[in-house]
Motif scaffolding. Structure first.
Motif, PDB file in Angstrom:
ATOM      1  N   ALA A  82      64.403  30.774  46.864  1.00 41.65           N
ATOM      2  CA  ALA A  82      65.306  31.705  47.528  1.00 41.65           C
ATOM      3  C   ALA A  82      64.860  33.156  47.366  1.00 41.65           C
ATOM      4  N   LEU A  83      64.081  33.452  46.352  1.00 43.79           N
ATOM      5  CA  LEU A  83      63.645  34.822  46.104  1.00 43.79           C
ATOM      6  C   LEU A  83      62.361  35.113  46.857  1.00 43.79           C
ATOM      7  N   SER A  84      62.284  36.308  47.397  1.00 42.55           N
ATOM      8  CA  SER A  84      61.043  36.709  48.062  1.00 42.55           C
ATOM      9  C   SER A  84      60.638  38.080  47.554  1.00 42.55           C
ATOM     10  N   VAL A  85      59.356  38.378  47.653  1.00 40.81           N
ATOM     11  CA  VAL A  85      58.825  39.640  47.152  1.00 40.81           C
ATOM     12  C   VAL A  85      57.689  40.074  48.068  1.00 40.81           C
ATOM     13  N   ILE A  86      57.560  41.369  48.251  1.00 42.23           N
ATOM     14  CA  ILE A  86      56.445  41.917  49.016  1.00 42.23           C
ATOM     15  C   ILE A  86      55.410  42.392  48.010  1.00 42.23           C
ATOM     16  N   ILE A  87      54.177  41.948  48.188  1.00 43.60           N
ATOM     17  CA  ILE A  87      53.125  42.245  47.220  1.00 43.60           C
ATOM     18  C   ILE A  87      52.072  43.128  47.857  1.00 43.60           C
ATOM     19  N   ILE A  88      51.671  44.158  47.152  1.00 42.07           N
ATOM     20  CA  ILE A  88      50.558  44.992  47.589  1.00 42.07           C
ATOM     21  C   ILE A  88      49.344  44.497  46.835  1.00 42.07           C
ATOM     22  N   ALA A  89      48.368  43.970  47.562  1.00 40.76           N
ATOM     23  CA  ALA A  89      47.206  43.343  46.937  1.00 40.76           C
ATOM     24  C   ALA A  89      45.927  43.885  47.557  1.00 40.76           C
ATOM     25  N   PRO A  90      44.794  43.768  46.839  1.00 44.26           N
ATOM     26  CA  PRO A  90      43.525  44.196  47.412  1.00 44.26           C
ATOM     27  C   PRO A  90      43.134  43.317  48.595  1.00 44.26           C
ATOM     28  N   ALA A  91      42.575  43.933  49.639  1.00 42.46           N
ATOM     29  CA  ALA A  91      42.195  43.191  50.842  1.00 42.46           C
ATOM     30  C   ALA A  91      41.064  42.214  50.557  1.00 42.46           C
ATOM     31  N   ALA A  92      40.284  42.428  49.511  1.00 40.95           N
ATOM     32  CA  ALA A  92      39.164  41.541  49.182  1.00 40.95           C
ATOM     33  C   ALA A  92      39.635  40.173  48.705  1.00 40.95           C
ATOM     34  N   SER A  93      40.918  40.030  48.337  1.00 33.35           N
ATOM     35  CA  SER A  93      41.401  38.760  47.809  1.00 33.35           C
ATOM     36  C   SER A  93      41.503  37.677  48.886  1.00 33.35           C
ATOM     37  N   ASN A  94      41.798  38.028  50.143  1.00 26.27           N
ATOM     38  CA  ASN A  94      41.799  37.126  51.287  1.00 26.27           C
ATOM     39  C   ASN A  94      42.643  35.869  51.076  1.00 26.27           C
ATOM     40  N   PRO A  95      43.975  35.991  50.927  1.00 31.56           N
ATOM     41  CA  PRO A  95      44.809  34.803  50.733  1.00 31.56           C
ATOM     42  C   PRO A  95      45.096  34.081  52.049  1.00 31.56           C
ATOM     43  N   ASN A  96      45.298  32.778  51.966  1.00 34.38           N
ATOM     44  CA  ASN A  96      45.714  31.965  53.107  1.00 34.38           C
ATOM     45  C   ASN A  96      47.219  31.772  53.062  1.00 34.38           C
ATOM     46  N   LEU A  97      47.821  31.455  54.213  1.00 33.64           N
ATOM     47  CA  LEU A  97      49.246  31.160  54.235  1.00 33.64           C
ATOM     48  C   LEU A  97      49.519  29.888  53.438  1.00 33.64           C
ATOM     49  N   ASN A  98      50.642  29.868  52.753  1.00 36.40           N
ATOM     50  CA  ASN A  98      51.098  28.763  51.899  1.00 36.40           C
ATOM     51  C   ASN A  98      50.174  28.491  50.710  1.00 36.40           C
ATOM     52  N   SER A  99      49.298  29.424  50.362  1.00 36.25           N
ATOM     53  CA  SER A  99      48.461  29.255  49.175  1.00 36.25           C
ATOM     54  C   SER A  99      49.217  29.775  47.949  1.00 36.25           C
ATOM     55  N   ARG A 100      48.841  29.284  46.784  1.00 33.87           N
ATOM     56  CA  ARG A 100      49.494  29.668  45.530  1.00 33.87           C
ATOM     57  C   ARG A 100      48.612  30.672  44.791  1.00 33.87           C
ATOM     58  N   TRP A 101      49.260  31.721  44.271  1.00 34.61           N
ATOM     59  CA  TRP A 101      48.552  32.794  43.578  1.00 34.61           C
ATOM     60  C   TRP A 101      49.281  33.148  42.307  1.00 34.61           C
ATOM     61  N   ARG A 102      48.528  33.578  41.319  1.00 31.82           N
ATOM     62  CA  ARG A 102      49.058  34.104  40.057  1.00 31.82           C
ATOM     63  C   ARG A 102      49.016  35.622  40.173  1.00 31.82           C
ATOM     64  N   VAL A 103      50.150  36.287  39.975  1.00 32.79           N
ATOM     65  CA  VAL A 103      50.231  37.738  40.142  1.00 32.79           C
ATOM     66  C   VAL A 103      50.721  38.388  38.860  1.00 32.79           C
ATOM     67  N   GLU A 104      50.291  39.612  38.683  1.00 28.86           N
ATOM     68  CA  GLU A 104      50.749  40.441  37.566  1.00 28.86           C
ATOM     69  C   GLU A 104      50.678  41.881  38.030  1.00 28.86           C
ATOM     70  N   GLY A 105      51.759  42.618  37.862  1.00 28.46           N
ATOM     71  CA  GLY A 105      51.766  44.008  38.292  1.00 28.46           C
ATOM     72  C   GLY A 105      53.111  44.669  38.066  1.00 28.46           C
ATOM     73  N   LYS A 106      53.243  45.877  38.600  1.00 28.76           N
ATOM     74  CA  LYS A 106      54.446  46.680  38.426  1.00 28.76           C
ATOM     75  C   LYS A 106      55.429  46.338  39.539  1.00 28.76           C
ATOM     76  N   LEU A 107      56.594  45.826  39.153  1.00 24.44           N
ATOM     77  CA  LEU A 107      57.638  45.471  40.109  1.00 24.44           C
ATOM     78  C   LEU A 107      58.592  46.643  40.246  1.00 24.44           C
ATOM     79  N   LEU A 108      58.719  47.150  41.466  1.00 21.42           N
ATOM     80  CA  LEU A 108      59.614  48.264  41.766  1.00 21.42           C
ATOM     81  C   LEU A 108      60.565  47.842  42.866  1.00 21.42           C
ATOM     82  N   TRP A 109      61.664  48.541  42.983  1.00 20.67           N
ATOM     83  CA  TRP A 109      62.656  48.260  44.010  1.00 20.67           C
ATOM     84  C   TRP A 109      62.736  49.457  44.940  1.00 20.67           C
TER      85      TRP A 109
END
Length: 132
Positions: A82-109
């Motif tokens: 139910a929770l969603s988040v918008i992530i700012i990531a480097p363009a070099a990472s090249n994620p696919n839709l429905n792929s799983r990623w491990r993230v770590e960073g500063k969460l702001l609202w």
């Protein structure tokens, strides 16, 4: 004309008070660069809706390119869909839709929207499974 050494210049207390006020402002202000953010799991930080250093796993649901070689990624948090988040990531990472990623960073609202910045402050955006 010789000054009496026992008489304090009237500017000295004013400058000291100004320095103390600046110190207090920069250490107690809500947006102070000297405050340390608590480190929380991504789900916990999203549930409490607080700014924090967050880490967790996500599923990529949408990708939008931005300027400055960054991607705007719409994601769902794995344990609680139910929770969603918008992530700012480097363009070099090249994620696919429905792929799983491990993230770590500063969460702001920003405007009641969770934004996780994985580019600055030693954040991470690492693939777990890039297959949909």
């Amino acid at each position: 004309m010789v000054k009496d050494p026992r008489v304090i210049d009237k500017r000295i207390p004013f400058v000291l008070a100004l320095l103390i006020a600046l110190f207090c402002y920069y250490t107690w202000a809500p947006a102070s660069p000297f405050k340390k953010l608590p480190k929380l799991a991504l789900e916990q930080a999203l549930n409490s809706q607080t700014a924090a250093w967050a880490e967790g796993s996500i599923v990529v649901k949408g990708i939008s390119p931005l300027q400055d070689n960054t991607l705007y990624i719409h994601a769902k948090v794995l344990p609680n869909q139910a929770l969603s988040v918008i992530i700012i990531a480097p363009a070099a990472s090249n994620p696919n839709l429905n792929s799983r990623w491990r993230v770590e960073g500063k969460l702001l609202w920003q405007d009641n929207i969770a934004v996780l910045d994985t580019i600055s402050s030693k954040g991470k955006f690492e693939v777990v499974s890039n297959q949909p």
